[in-house]
Design a protein around this motif. Structure first.
Motif: not given
Length: 154
Positions: A102-130
């Motif tokens: 369940e994605l929501s605006e303002g949500m912070i989640m970790g994204f896996s990087q190729p080197d195995g580390s995790e980078l936090p990202g903030i969901i700013r908006s959800i529009a259709g499939h983007s």
């Protein structure tokens, strides 16, 4: 003869290059909004001067402080977490996320990087499939006030 309670300053307890520092900090925005604090968990932060965990400007503010010192200082965005970089905003197809997430605006989640580390990202908006994900530091572009209390220096 007088007894003096003053003792010579122990230079090993003064923050300088490569010092190991244990400190409590409170990080607030210019308007007083709390952003982070080690006091919430009562677990002081540990860092080594020059290890890259702090910006050079923040380290410069700590130089010369010693055990039990308390200091507050204000850092402009360019001296703290930098300015937001538009190249750090990505548009990700919603199908790249698991169907049950369940994605929501303002949500912070970790994204896996190729080197195995995790980078936090903030969901700013959800529009259709983007889904717009901001990988800038959450405090980028903000003037911040650091209040520190030095617990130990080695």
């Amino acid at each position: 003869m007088t007894n003096s309670t003053a003792t010579p300053q122990d230079n090993s307890k003064i923050i300088g290059d490569n010092s190991q520092v244990i400190l409590h900090f409170d990080l607030t925005l210019e308007d007083g909004t709390a952003a982070d604090s080690t006091r919430v968990s009562n677990k002081p932060a540990k860092m080594v001067m020059g290890d890259g965990s702090l910006t050079p400007n923040f380290e410069e503010c700590l130089r010369g402080l010693t055990v039990a010192d308390k200091k507050s200082f204000t850092l402009k965005p360019t001296d703290a977490f930098g300015m937001p970089n538009p190249d750090n905003i990505y548009y990700i197809d919603k199908t790249k996320f698991t169907a049950d997430m369940e994605l929501s605006e303002g949500m912070i989640m970790g994204f896996s990087q190729p080197d195995g580390s995790e980078l936090p990202g903030i969901i700013r908006s959800i529009a259709g499939h983007s889904v717009t994900v901001d990988f800038n530091h959450p405090l980028a572009g903000q003037t911040v006030v650091f209040a520190v209390e030095i617990i130990d220096v080695k």
